[in-house]
Design a protein around this motif. Structure first.
Motif, mmCIF file in Angstrom:
data_model
loop_
_atom_site.group_PDB
_atom_site.id
_atom_site.type_symbol
_atom_site.label_atom_id
_atom_site.label_comp_id
_atom_site.label_asym_id
_atom_site.label_seq_id
_atom_site.Cartn_x
_atom_site.Cartn_y
_atom_site.Cartn_z
ATOM 1 N N ARG A 69 0.846 -1.200 0.000
ATOM 2 C CA ARG A 69 0.000 0.000 0.000
ATOM 3 C C ARG A 69 0.871 1.237 0.000
ATOM 4 N NH1 ARG A 69 -2.549 0.002 6.031
ATOM 5 N NH2 ARG A 69 -0.554 -0.024 7.106
ATOM 6 N N ILE A 70 0.365 2.242 -0.678
ATOM 7 C CA ILE A 70 1.062 3.527 -0.708
ATOM 8 C C ILE A 70 0.279 4.524 0.131
ATOM 9 C CG2 ILE A 70 -0.067 4.242 -2.868
ATOM 10 C CD1 ILE A 70 2.677 5.695 -3.504
ATOM 11 N N VAL A 71 1.011 5.266 0.942
ATOM 12 C CA VAL A 71 0.474 6.383 1.711
ATOM 13 C C VAL A 71 1.449 7.530 1.499
ATOM 14 C CG1 VAL A 71 -0.144 7.251 3.991
ATOM 15 C CG2 VAL A 71 -0.591 4.852 3.408
ATOM 16 N N ALA A 72 0.936 8.623 0.962
ATOM 17 C CA ALA A 72 1.770 9.766 0.586
ATOM 18 C C ALA A 72 2.844 9.276 -0.390
ATOM 19 C CB ALA A 72 2.341 10.460 1.805
ATOM 20 N N ASP A 73 4.126 9.396 -0.029
ATOM 21 C CA ASP A 73 5.184 8.966 -0.949
ATOM 22 C C ASP A 73 5.940 7.742 -0.425
ATOM 23 O OD1 ASP A 73 6.583 10.122 1.107
ATOM 24 O OD2 ASP A 73 7.660 11.582 -0.132
ATOM 25 N N GLU A 74 5.306 6.995 0.487
ATOM 26 C CA GLU A 74 5.916 5.775 1.019
ATOM 27 C C GLU A 74 5.040 4.571 0.717
ATOM 28 O OE1 GLU A 74 8.495 6.891 4.947
ATOM 29 O OE2 GLU A 74 6.536 5.984 5.228
ATOM 30 N N VAL A 75 5.696 3.475 0.406
ATOM 31 C CA VAL A 75 4.989 2.207 0.224
ATOM 32 C C VAL A 75 5.394 1.273 1.350
ATOM 33 C CG1 VAL A 75 4.814 0.137 -1.228
ATOM 34 C CG2 VAL A 75 4.659 2.397 -2.255
ATOM 35 N N GLU A 76 4.416 0.543 1.845
ATOM 36 C CA GLU A 76 4.666 -0.508 2.824
ATOM 37 C C GLU A 76 4.356 -1.839 2.173
ATOM 38 O OE1 GLU A 76 3.482 -1.908 7.336
ATOM 39 O OE2 GLU A 76 2.245 -0.392 6.350
ATOM 40 N N LEU A 77 5.318 -2.721 2.188
ATOM 41 C CA LEU A 77 5.105 -4.088 1.722
ATOM 42 C C LEU A 77 4.489 -4.836 2.899
ATOM 43 C CD1 LEU A 77 5.435 -6.338 -0.364
ATOM 44 C CD2 LEU A 77 7.750 -6.685 0.501
ATOM 45 N N LEU A 78 3.192 -5.128 2.782
ATOM 46 C CA LEU A 78 2.450 -5.725 3.890
ATOM 47 C C LEU A 78 2.663 -7.227 3.984
ATOM 48 C CD1 LEU A 78 -0.829 -3.715 3.300
ATOM 49 C CD2 LEU A 78 0.833 -3.367 5.146
ATOM 50 N N LEU A 79 2.648 -7.887 2.849
ATOM 51 C CA LEU A 79 2.829 -9.345 2.790
ATOM 52 C C LEU A 79 3.556 -9.697 1.513
ATOM 53 C CD1 LEU A 79 -0.738 -10.695 3.719
ATOM 54 C CD2 LEU A 79 1.312 -10.950 5.100
ATOM 55 N N LEU A 80 4.434 -10.661 1.601
ATOM 56 C CA LEU A 80 5.044 -11.275 0.428
ATOM 57 C C LEU A 80 5.233 -12.740 0.789
ATOM 58 C CD1 LEU A 80 7.879 -9.968 -1.818
ATOM 59 C CD2 LEU A 80 7.715 -12.363 -1.210
ATOM 60 N N ALA A 81 4.712 -13.615 -0.058
ATOM 61 C CA ALA A 81 4.850 -15.050 0.197
ATOM 62 C C ALA A 81 5.104 -15.771 -1.109
ATOM 63 C CB ALA A 81 3.588 -15.605 0.858
ATOM 64 N N THR A 82 5.921 -16.793 -1.032
ATOM 65 C CA THR A 82 6.213 -17.665 -2.162
ATOM 66 C C THR A 82 5.807 -19.082 -1.779
ATOM 67 O OG1 THR A 82 8.090 -16.278 -2.775
ATOM 68 C CG2 THR A 82 8.033 -18.495 -3.701
ATOM 69 N N ALA A 83 5.130 -19.756 -2.691
ATOM 70 C CA ALA A 83 4.757 -21.151 -2.439
ATOM 71 C C ALA A 83 6.026 -21.945 -2.135
ATOM 72 C CB ALA A 83 4.044 -21.732 -3.651
ATOM 73 N N PRO A 84 5.984 -22.804 -1.125
ATOM 74 C CA PRO A 84 7.200 -23.556 -0.759
ATOM 75 C C PRO A 84 7.857 -24.287 -1.936
ATOM 76 C CG PRO A 84 5.555 -23.808 0.950
ATOM 77 C CD PRO A 84 4.880 -23.066 -0.191
ATOM 78 N N THR A 85 7.071 -24.787 -2.869
ATOM 79 C CA THR A 85 7.642 -25.496 -4.025
ATOM 80 C C THR A 85 8.357 -24.568 -5.002
ATOM 81 O OG1 THR A 85 5.546 -25.327 -5.212
ATOM 82 C CG2 THR A 85 5.929 -27.346 -3.933
ATOM 83 N N MET A 86 8.168 -23.259 -4.838
ATOM 84 C CA MET A 86 8.755 -22.277 -5.758
ATOM 85 C C MET A 86 9.882 -21.474 -5.116
ATOM 86 S SD MET A 86 7.262 -22.445 -8.673
ATOM 87 C CE MET A 86 5.853 -23.316 -9.331
#
Length: 158
Positions: A69-86
């Motif tokens: 999400r972006i708020v003003a001029d900053e982005v927060e990476l809230l979640l990032l997930a990769t499938a275990p097989t990948m």
């Protein structure tokens, strides 16, 4: 031995993709650490202004996702997930690069995130130019009540 995939497809996602997001999250996040969000939490955040979902797939198979999400001029990476097989095949890096590019297109000058101490993704963030800027002691609560520290990371984009 890790193998980089030849083709990782990235696309914008939405509420219709929450089944995929939930399946990846349940497989990727160990319940001991209390990091996974509920489907309701994901749906609620996706409805907010400035939030976007990126879905990665390989040969038609869901491989990972990110919510930012972006708020003003900053982005927060809230979640990032990769499938275990990948994992360790370039999917997480591709998703992170996509989030950074999308952040720049939205006018962001920095990207920040938080991650549990001991999470293997710290190496990805460090290699991608993120610097540790803070700690939150005993931030995550696992299923058994055990507490884990969170680290905050930041990367300048512009």
């Amino acid at each position: 031995m890790s193998t980089t995939l030849n083709r990782i497809d990235l696309r914008s996602g939405g509420a219709a993709d929450l089944g995929t997001v939930d399946a990846i999250m349940q497989a990727a996040f160990d319940p001991r650490f209390g990091e996974a969000w509920t489907r309701s939490q994901c749906l609620g955040i996706l409805a907010m202004p400035g939030v976007w979902l990126t879905i990665a797939s390989v040969d038609g198979e869901a491989a990972g996702f990110a919510i930012a999400r972006i708020v003003a001029d900053e982005v927060e990476l809230l979640l990032l997930a990769t499938a275990p097989t990948m994992r360790r095949r370039g999917v997480g890096s591709a998703i992170l690069r996509s989030v950074m590019a999308d952040s720049l297109m939205r006018g962001a000058i920095s990207l920040h995130l938080e991650v549990r101490d001991g999470n293997g993704a710290i190496a990805l963030y460090s290699q991608s130019g993120f610097n540790k800027v803070g700690e939150r002691k005993r931030y995550y609560r696992g299923a058994d009540g055990q507490a884990f520290d969170a680290f905050t990371f930041r990367r300048e984009l512009a």
